[in-house]
Design an enzyme around this catalytic site. Structure first.
Site, PDB file in Angstrom:
ATOM      1  N   GLU A   1       8.370  85.419 -66.683  1.00 35.26           N
ATOM      2  CA  GLU A   1       9.654  85.883 -66.139  1.00 35.26           C
ATOM      3  C   GLU A   1      10.000  85.246 -64.793  1.00 35.26           C
ATOM      4  O   GLU A   1      11.139  85.366 -64.323  1.00 35.26           O
ATOM      5  CB  GLU A   1       9.647  87.409 -65.992  1.00 35.26           C
ATOM      6  CG  GLU A   1       8.946  87.954 -64.762  1.00 35.26           C
ATOM      7  CD  GLU A   1       7.429  87.969 -64.828  1.00 35.26           C
ATOM      8  OE1 GLU A   1       6.782  88.441 -63.886  1.00 35.26           O
ATOM      9  OE2 GLU A   1       6.879  87.502 -65.849  1.00 35.26           O
TER      10      GLU A   1
ATOM     11  N   CYS B   1       0.831  90.344 -66.529  1.00 37.47           N
ATOM     12  CA  CYS B   1      -0.144  89.984 -65.492  1.00 37.47           C
ATOM     13  C   CYS B   1      -1.111  91.144 -65.211  1.00 37.47           C
ATOM     14  O   CYS B   1      -1.899  91.501 -66.067  1.00 37.47           O
ATOM     15  CB  CYS B   1       0.573  89.496 -64.243  1.00 37.47           C
ATOM     16  SG  CYS B   1      -0.519  88.512 -63.163  1.00 37.47           S
TER      17      CYS B   1
ATOM     18  N   HIS C   1       3.188  84.819 -65.764  1.00 36.87           N
ATOM     19  CA  HIS C   1       4.496  85.311 -65.316  1.00 36.87           C
ATOM     20  C   HIS C   1       5.614  84.458 -65.905  1.00 36.87           C
ATOM     21  O   HIS C   1       6.315  83.734 -65.182  1.00 36.87           O
ATOM     22  CB  HIS C   1       4.572  85.277 -63.782  1.00 36.87           C
ATOM     23  CG  HIS C   1       3.840  86.391 -63.111  1.00 36.87           C
ATOM     24  ND1 HIS C   1       4.319  87.682 -63.083  1.00 36.87           N
ATOM     25  CD2 HIS C   1       2.657  86.396 -62.455  1.00 36.87           C
ATOM     26  CE1 HIS C   1       3.469  88.452 -62.418  1.00 36.87           C
ATOM     27  NE2 HIS C   1       2.454  87.704 -62.027  1.00 36.87           N
TER      28      HIS C   1
END
Length: 302
Positions: free
Chosen positions: A237, A142, A235
């Site tokens: 994750e 990001c 993102h």
């Protein structure tokens, strides 16, 4: 992948409950193998959540990994206890003479600032320059991806008219690249940001290759031609609940914010969002660790 993390790190018990293979230092030292050493520069405010998200992904292949958490010396986070930082983190001064197989630079909620106005920008530049010779492969996430594109390749971010928040479809541009090996031609991933980077500038840069793009979210996965730097503008994750937690946080702050797109079932905030990107997240991290870290790093750095 068994991951070797500090014994009392809060994430340890959660990882064990989730059946993630966590190894203590005694068992790690008894194995006659060369573990990978991964450095994580955690710039996110809620560091413990990010630790857990990343450790889940680093603990899912057959390799042994030693984790070192890094925080900035030039800026002290206000959203995590000093005791936590002192116990589990170190600063660049104490690792700059070491070499690491992989480095992860996370995002940070500071997109409204010009890069030069970020309090730790000089320190981050030093770390990014150091990584050119002391790290085999760097994964930027990001804002960390935008910082890398700016510092290493001269591509600046631009401000969006409103926050990009939601789960969006992405298309591969080249499924033969090792990083996206096994990906579906179309896949979903979450985004949460106020700025973006130009697809045209990426495609016109001879040192970069765009691997995945979204009609709604723009450039997503960018790989440097030397394959040392991987930039992920979203993102992957994130947990299923993360975008919802950010949305509630912004509402409580009185921010005029739209509901994350394609996220809550039937746009009903009382319904639990589903994680529709988990398999591709694990695949990307597994491919990164295998092809770009393990297969490329020397057995002995010297």
């Amino acid at each position: 992948m068994p991951i070797n993390i500090p014994e009392h790190l809060p994430a340890r018990e959660v990882l064990k409950e989730e059946k993630i293979f966590v190894m203590d230092e005694g068992r790690a030292s008894s194995q006659d193998i060369r573990p990978l050493n991964i450095l994580i520069l955690n710039l996110m405010p809620e560091k413990e959540k990010t630790e857990l998200q990343l450790l889940r992904l680093l603990g899912n292949t057959p390799l042994q990994v030693n984790i070192t958490f890094l925080n900035t010396a030039s800026y002290e986070s206000k959203n995590v206890s000093k005791n936590h930082l002192d116990s589990f983190y170190t600063t660049f001064e104490y690792v700059k003479n070491r070499r690491f197989d992989g480095l992860i630079i996370t995002g940070a909620p500071i997109e409204h600032l010009e890069f030069e106005d970020v309090l730790y920008w000089d320190e981050l530049k030093e770390i990014m320059d150091w990584s050119k010779t002391n790290v085999t492969s760097v994964l930027h996430i990001c804002w960390g991806a935008q910082a890398a594109l700016y510092h290493h390749f001269g591509l600046n971010k631009f401000k969006l008219s409103k926050k990009l928040s939601g789960v969006f479809q992405h298309t591969l541009t080249d499924p033969t690249i090792r990083l996206v090996r096994g990906f579906n031609d179309v896949f979903e991933a979450p985004h949460s940001r106020y700025t973006s980077v130009s697809i045209d500038e990426i495609e016109q840069n001879d040192d970069l290759k765009l691997l995945a793009v979204s009609d709604d979210a723009g450039a997503f996965i960018i790989l440097s031609k030397d394959e040392k730097h991987i930039m992920i503008t979203g993102h992957l994750e994130y947990d299923a609940c993360t975008l919802g937690e950010e949305y509630e946080r912004d509402l409580k702050k009185g921010i005029d914010i739209e509901m994350p797109q394609n996220y809550f079932p039937n746009n009903d905030t009382t319904k639990q969002p589903l994680n529709t990107w988990r398999s591709h997240t694990h695949l990307l991290f597994s491919n990164w660790l295998n092809y770009y870290v393990y297969q490329e790093t020397p057995y002995e750095w010297e």
